[in-house]
Design an enzyme around this catalytic site. Structure first.
Site, PDB file in Angstrom:
ATOM      1  N   CYS A   2      -1.909  -4.723 -12.334  1.00 29.39           N
ATOM      2  CA  CYS A   2      -2.713  -5.547 -13.046  1.00 29.39           C
ATOM      3  C   CYS A   2      -2.709  -5.498 -14.354  1.00 29.39           C
ATOM      4  CB  CYS A   2      -4.335  -5.545 -12.675  1.00 29.39           C
ATOM      5  SG  CYS A   2      -5.177  -6.529 -13.297  1.00 29.39           S
ATOM      6  N   HIS A  60      13.765   3.842 -10.426  1.00 26.04           N
ATOM      7  CA  HIS A  60      12.417   4.621 -10.345  1.00 26.04           C
ATOM      8  C   HIS A  60      11.719   4.368  -9.143  1.00 26.04           C
ATOM      9  CE1 HIS A  60       9.166   1.365 -11.307  1.00 26.04           C
ATOM     10  NE2 HIS A  60      10.060   0.805 -11.886  1.00 26.04           N
TER      11      HIS A  60
END
Ligand SMILES: *Cc1c(COP(=O)(O)O)cnc(C)c1O
Length: 384
Positions: free
Chosen positions: A330, A207
């Site tokens: 994150c 990807h």
């Protein structure tokens, strides 16, 4: 065709993930339809799937100058990194228990290393210089009699720095230590050639190069022994049991086939756009380039900013329709200082002020100009 400017949105986060190229999607579609077979089946559906799988394997293997029997499909670069590191550690634990890696690796390398430390192995973390470069001489110094594996990434995903892989590969070869390289971020942007690099294990992901999510691969040099993580029906030469994701493999191969033709021109065009980002954004007061000034991917422009904290900046950019990143995803929701920015010598406060802009196949010059303007405006608002 995918248009990143739809509804005034600008995608500058290609290093996180790329849109699937429409040609990739088209190649995959039959394998969600009529050609749904299991590659392990003996009947005609199985044969059809097997043929597609082996053709995909050949395409991807030849793109990195490997032979097809040296390439196994996985679900992601994360899985490939886990398989390479834990797999090599367990296969070689009779020989030694030391592993060498760097402080700026992707979490999917660092976390398996930490897990191995909790399970009887010892890991040496090599520091990098202010540009994020690993010094091959340092790697050589740290190799001991019980070192079994060295794992160093090809190009860093936060700051784009390209590591001296060939030199490190040579050292590992001379010392008889396995060498693993995470090439998830470099594939399709700079040449990835397992012979030239002298690697034993190499991680790839679909990807990041306009292929689908959920497919990755691991190159395992002929003769190199690793233990599987998944035990079962013995698929993928016994190294990765589970019915192979055929649409994913076909899509990944198509993405490589396209790259073969497009890479050189694309790297040049994107390199120009990226240099423009770097030159003009670095000129803004209080903005500093991170990563190596020259030895860097043509697709990543990275900075730290004195006047605004990373998360706030991403939101400010998002309000202007721009997708950027602080450098690392994150997952926890709480903004930790970037381990990469800490490793290149920034303090904790500065390491929370990173910005990564990454360009790709559908980035246009006008978008680059708009982003530069937006950052000037944000600097005007926040900088005292
Ligand atoms: C994106 C990335 C990974 C993780 O890839 P997945 O296929 O999403 O698991 C690993 N290493 C590097 C350097 C990356 O950029």
């Amino acid at each position: 065709m995918f248009r990143s400017r739809e509804r005034q949105r600008i995608y500058m986060d290609y290093a996180s993930t790329t849109p699937t190229d429409p040609r990739v999607l088209e190649a995959m579609l039959p394998y969600f339809g009529d050609r749904f077979g299991n590659a392990a089946s003996l009947h005609s559906w199985g044969m059809e799937a097997r043929e597609a799988l082996e053709k995909a394997r050949e395409e991807i293997a030849s793109f990195i100058r490997a032979s097809p029997m040296e390439l196994i499909f996985t679900s992601s670069a994360t899985e490939s990194n886990n398989l390479a590191i834990k797999g090599a550690a367990f296969a070689s634990r009779g020989k030694g228990r030391n592993i060498i890696t760097s402080r700026i690796e992707h979490p999917s390398v660092l976390e398996p290393c930490r897990w191995l430390e909790r399970n009887g192995f010892e890991v040496t973390y090599i520091s990098v210089d202010e540009h994020g470069l690993v010094d091959p001489a340092k790697v050589e110094e740290e190799i001991r009699g019980d070192t079994i594996l060295v794992s160093i990434m090809h190009a860093n995903n936060e700051i784009g720095t390209i590591e001296p892989i060939r030199e490190i590969g040579e050292i590992c070869g001379e010392r008889g230590v396995l060498f693993h390289v995470d090439a998830a971020q470099s594939l399709g942007k700079i040449p990835v050639d397992v012979e030239e690099m002298g690697v034993d294990l190499l991680t790839l992901s679909g990807h990041k190069i306009y292929g689908p999510k959920g497919i990755g691969a691991l190159y395992v040099r002929e003769g190199v022994k690793i233990e599987p993580l998944l035990h079962g029906g013995g698929h993928e030469y016994g190294l990765r049991s589970s019915t192979v994701n055929i649409p994913g493999a076909v899509g990944f191969a198509k993405a490589c086939e396209l790259m073969r033709d497009l890479m050189e021109e694309e790297a040049e065009r994107l390199g120009r756009l990226c240099r423009k980002l770097i030159e003009e954004i670095s000129e803004i007061d209080g903005v500093h380039l991170t990563g190596h000034p020259e030895k860097r991917l043509p697709t990543i422009a990275s900075f730290w900013l004195e006047f605004i904290e990373g998360e706030r900046l991403i939101l400010e950019l998002n309000e202007r329709g721009i997708a950027a990143s602080i450098g690392s995803a994150c997952a926890s929701g709480k903004l930790e200082p970037s381990h990469v920015l800490l490793a290149i010598g920034l303090n904790e406060d500065r390491a929370r002020r990173g910005l990564r802009l990454s360009v790709g196949r559908w980035t246009r010059r006008g978008e680059v100009e708009y982003v530069i303007e937006a950052l000037r405006e944000i600097a005007g608002k926040y900088a005292k």
